[in-house]
Enzyme design. Sequence first.
Site, mmCIF file in Angstrom:
data_model
loop_
_atom_site.group_PDB
_atom_site.id
_atom_site.type_symbol
_atom_site.label_atom_id
_atom_site.label_comp_id
_atom_site.label_asym_id
_atom_site.label_seq_id
_atom_site.Cartn_x
_atom_site.Cartn_y
_atom_site.Cartn_z
ATOM 1 N N HIS A 34 0.827 -1.204 0.000
ATOM 2 C CA HIS A 34 0.000 0.000 0.000
ATOM 3 C C HIS A 34 0.862 1.255 0.000
ATOM 4 O O HIS A 34 0.600 2.198 -0.758
ATOM 5 C CB HIS A 34 -0.930 0.002 1.218
ATOM 6 C CG HIS A 34 -2.080 -0.942 1.082
ATOM 7 N ND1 HIS A 34 -3.083 -1.040 2.019
ATOM 8 C CD2 HIS A 34 -2.389 -1.839 0.115
ATOM 9 C CE1 HIS A 34 -3.962 -1.938 1.622
ATOM 10 N NE2 HIS A 34 -3.560 -2.444 0.474
ATOM 11 N N HIS A 52 1.249 -2.625 9.478
ATOM 12 C CA HIS A 52 2.655 -2.862 9.163
ATOM 13 C C HIS A 52 3.621 -2.307 10.228
ATOM 14 O O HIS A 52 3.279 -1.418 11.011
ATOM 15 C CB HIS A 52 3.037 -2.278 7.799
ATOM 16 C CG HIS A 52 2.424 -2.995 6.642
ATOM 17 N ND1 HIS A 52 2.910 -4.194 6.157
ATOM 18 C CD2 HIS A 52 1.354 -2.676 5.863
ATOM 19 C CE1 HIS A 52 2.182 -4.579 5.129
ATOM 20 N NE2 HIS A 52 1.230 -3.682 4.933
#
Length: 271
Positions: free
Chosen positions: A164, A223
């Site tokens: 992303h 993340h």
Amino acid sequence: MERLERSGRWLRAGLAGGRVNRRLPWLLLAIVLLGSALKDGDLVPETPMRNKRNPLNVYFVKVAWAWTFWLLLPFITVTTYQFAKSKFLYGTTKSLLMVLRRLSALAVGTAIWYFCTGLFMYIENLTGACSTSGKLSEPHRLYATKQECHQDNGIWNGFDISGHCFLLSYCALMILEEVAVLEGLSIDQNSKLRVVINGLFVSLCFLAMIWVFMFLCTAVYFHDFSQKLLGVLIGLSAWYGTYRFWYLKPFSPGLPLPNIPLSSKKYSYSR
């Protein structure tokens, strides 16, 4: 139509001179740094954006390159053709060749997207191991990929570079680079073509805002810091290597606004 024209005029004024293009890379890096600090400090509030199934993630981010590609395709085609005819006074054939050359930037972007996402998955599979809740009496199975692990309801622990952060940063910067062509385009105020270009331009700007917002959500909710930092650095490198280096060369897709000062009023789109 009047509202669309006002929106386009306001957005063009905000993007004039390339100020946003120059600042956005630094903003993205700052978002990763600050977002990771908030995440690690458990300072992020519970919101629907924490859920990976939120509508923006499912219907936009998961297909981010498709949205970017299919909106840039008509925008580059129309603006480049008009630019070639009005600025360079090219004929139809030469204008179409210029369009094809500029559209090759989308082929380059597709190749970058395909290669990087494949590389990220390869690294995650290479560095990962599967944790399953199987019974102790069952023989221990070795899993080669994340997909195999998930098929047995396992959890894959690998180095997951943030796709992303990579893709959203690259798409947002690519959109800003491509809409810069309006700085050198002259179209009659009452032209139907102007309405089409305005509609595509406003849509692209709105899409870029979604990408930056979802980049922020990724930074604060998902993340590890190193995975996000590496993802955005790869995205910035892809943008810089193309629009700031390769596209300046003769044998390349070329820049959206070739050899025209951004401050030039002679070819202003607002004319």
